[in-house]
Design a protein around this motif. Structure first.
Motif, PDB file in Angstrom:
ATOM      1  N   TYR A 199       0.830  -1.198   0.000  1.00 55.59           N
ATOM      2  CA  TYR A 199       0.000   0.000   0.000  1.00 55.59           C
ATOM      3  C   TYR A 199       0.867   1.251   0.000  1.00 55.59           C
ATOM      4  O   TYR A 199       2.009   1.239   0.479  1.00 55.59           O
ATOM      5  CB  TYR A 199      -0.907   0.021   1.230  1.00 55.59           C
ATOM      6  N   CYS A 201       0.644   5.261   1.325  1.00 51.57           N
ATOM      7  CA  CYS A 201      -0.078   6.214   2.164  1.00 51.57           C
ATOM      8  C   CYS A 201       0.434   7.614   1.854  1.00 51.57           C
ATOM      9  O   CYS A 201       1.641   7.876   1.946  1.00 51.57           O
ATOM     10  CB  CYS A 201       0.120   5.900   3.644  1.00 51.57           C
ATOM     11  N   ARG A 275       5.427   3.847   1.660  1.00 51.74           N
ATOM     12  CA  ARG A 275       4.882   2.597   1.164  1.00 51.74           C
ATOM     13  C   ARG A 275       5.242   1.485   2.132  1.00 51.74           C
ATOM     14  O   ARG A 275       6.343   1.475   2.691  1.00 51.74           O
ATOM     15  CB  ARG A 275       5.420   2.282  -0.237  1.00 51.74           C
ATOM     16  N   GLN A 290      -4.805  -4.290   7.109  1.00 55.59           N
ATOM     17  CA  GLN A 290      -4.908  -2.979   6.480  1.00 55.59           C
ATOM     18  C   GLN A 290      -5.991  -2.132   7.128  1.00 55.59           C
ATOM     19  O   GLN A 290      -5.824  -0.918   7.308  1.00 55.59           O
ATOM     20  CB  GLN A 290      -5.155  -3.143   4.984  1.00 55.59           C
ATOM     21  N   PHE A 315      -5.075   6.405   1.181  1.00 56.93           N
ATOM     22  CA  PHE A 315      -4.387   5.125   0.971  1.00 56.93           C
ATOM     23  C   PHE A 315      -4.663   4.623  -0.438  1.00 56.93           C
ATOM     24  O   PHE A 315      -5.762   4.777  -0.965  1.00 56.93           O
ATOM     25  CB  PHE A 315      -4.867   4.094   1.991  1.00 56.93           C
ATOM     26  N   THR A 317      -3.908   1.107  -2.932  1.00 56.94           N
ATOM     27  CA  THR A 317      -3.437  -0.272  -3.018  1.00 56.94           C
ATOM     28  C   THR A 317      -2.446  -0.402  -4.167  1.00 56.94           C
ATOM     29  O   THR A 317      -2.765  -0.059  -5.302  1.00 56.94           O
ATOM     30  CB  THR A 317      -4.611  -1.240  -3.234  1.00 56.94           C
ATOM     31  N   GLU A 320      -2.185  -6.673  -4.355  1.00 56.99           N
ATOM     32  CA  GLU A 320      -2.736  -7.634  -3.404  1.00 56.99           C
ATOM     33  C   GLU A 320      -2.589  -9.026  -4.009  1.00 56.99           C
ATOM     34  O   GLU A 320      -3.334  -9.404  -4.912  1.00 56.99           O
ATOM     35  CB  GLU A 320      -4.203  -7.317  -3.103  1.00 56.99           C
TER      36      GLU A 320
END
Length: 404
Positions: A199, A201, A275, A290, A315, A317, A320
């Motif tokens: 992720y 931020c 990250r 998360q 945030f 992604t 995943e």
């Protein structure tokens, strides 16, 4: 079956290694090579493209018309080698004898034997090459199973291509009974790996002269609080999470990989970015991890907004990649053990596309030539002995009568 690698398989492996398919580049040179080779054998390939049409997946059925099929899967992209200390050209595909035996740092014996060097030699172009070089075995086989070649793009940056490949496969009503992914496991069938969740931020604060800090929101400092939260979670996994023995790190992990922010020493920074990732055990819930980070940031955001209403956290992604968990009793695992002549199974630390195939309802095993210890490293290599074992494995697959 030969106990040595065929000249054709080595030639194909060298050809693919010499193609620069780093994830930031196109993979179409490799895909076109595979498509054209299969077309010469009378096999039609389906290509599914990335949005910019610079990359593609390939799906082809060898032995079309048979009621069942087994996927042979590999990714076509590689990681870059910028800044690494290579002693050979990463695209040379050079074969060279390792001149002496010795002990590696992990205590394993390093044997004197021929090696194929180059980026992707272990991870994982050689597996794809050997499958292509032995395609005739699958076409001419009287096995009741067809074999589906499934070669994807952008695995190394988030397993993006394979999702399109599986979606297209379902649209075409292809229902494989199993999948073999040829990632480097030293030809030992792997039945589990952790997930990889990454992720970004972004923190928006309010800048000010550093002498007027009460009138500002320091984005770096607020970001640091969330970074510390990630660190606390990592400590919690290590100290309290139930162990999953068999993994080299038998608990989930969390780490921050990048941090950026600030423009000058005397300016309270408005913006910061970092990250981070979770690598969760198959028994752990990455989504809950998360959510815990996002909830913590939301609480910190309340004080920020009292100073600057537009301050806060966002945030994004990055990727995943779900964890993978199978069993030693799964029929495809037992088949992989028979074909590889291995009584054992293993767990691997690295992520693969296996969890995505399994989530699509396809029983999956990971088994391929080479070691992950060489993958992504300078002077990446795979031994020709491992490639010979892989060739025997795939030739054995071509005459399989029953996967049970």
């Amino acid at each position: 079956m030969s106990q040595t690698l065929s000249a054709r398989s080595l030639e194909f492996a060298q050809t693919l290694v010499r193609m620069n398919t780093v994830s930031s580049n196109s993979n179409l040179e490799l895909i076109d090579f595979a498509r054209d080779h299969l077309a010469g054998l009378g096999v039609r390939s389906r290509l599914t493209y990335s949005a910019d049409k610079k990359k593609a997946n390939l799906f082809a059925t060898l032995g079309a018309g048979k009621p069942n099929g087994i996927i042979v899967s590999g990714h076509t992209d590689t990681v870059p080698w910028d800044g690494q200390d290579w002693t050979v050209d990463p695209l040379s595909a050079m074969v060279q004898d390792w001149p002496q035996e010795g002990l590696r740092a992990d205590g394993e014996v390093e044997r004197a034997e021929p090696r194929l060097y180059g980026r992707g030699s272990a991870d994982m172009k050689s597996f794809i090459a050997i499958a292509l070089a032995n395609a005739e075995h699958f076409i001419e086989s009287d096995s009741p199973y067809a074999v589906h070649f499934a070669f994807s793009y952008d695995e190394e940056v988030g397993c993006f291509g394979v999702r399109e490949l599986i979606a297209d496969m379902k649209e075409q009503l292809v229902k494989p009974v199993a999948c073999i992914i040829g990632e480097p496991t030293n030809m030992v069938p792997a039945i589990a790996h952790k997930g990889v969740y990454r992720y970004k931020c972004c923190v928006r604060g309010k800048e000010a002269h550093s002498s007027l800090t009460p009138q500002s929101v320091n984005a770096i400092e607020m970001a640091a609080r969330v970074v510390n939260k990630v660190r606390d979670m990592a400590d919690g996994f290590e100290n309290s999470e139930r162990r999953y023995e068999g993994f080299d790190v038998p608990f989930s992990t969390a780490s921050v990989g990048q941090f950026h922010g600030g423009i000058a020493d005397n300016v309270v920074p408005r913006d910061a970015e970092f990250r981070y990732e979770f690598r969760n055990l198959p028994t752990a819930d990455a989504a809950a991890m998360q959510r815990e980070v996002v909830a913590y940031a939301a609480r910190a955001e309340e004080a920020m907004k009292r100073v600057a209403p537009d301050a806060g956290f966002t945030f994004e992604t990055i990727c995943e990649v779900p964890s993978f968990l199978s069993t030693a009793n799964e029929p495809i695992t037992k088949l992989a053990q028979r074909l590889s002549k291995e009584q054992r199974t293993t767990l691997v630390a690295f992520g693969t596309e296996a969890g995505i195939f399994k989530s699509a309802g396809i029983p999956t095993v990971v088994c391929g030539p080479g070691s992950i210890m060489q993958a992504h490293q300078p002077d990446e290599f795979v031994t020709l002995a491992q490639l010979a074992r892989c060739e025997q494995f795939l030739q054995g697959l071509s005459i399989t009568r029953d996967i049970r």
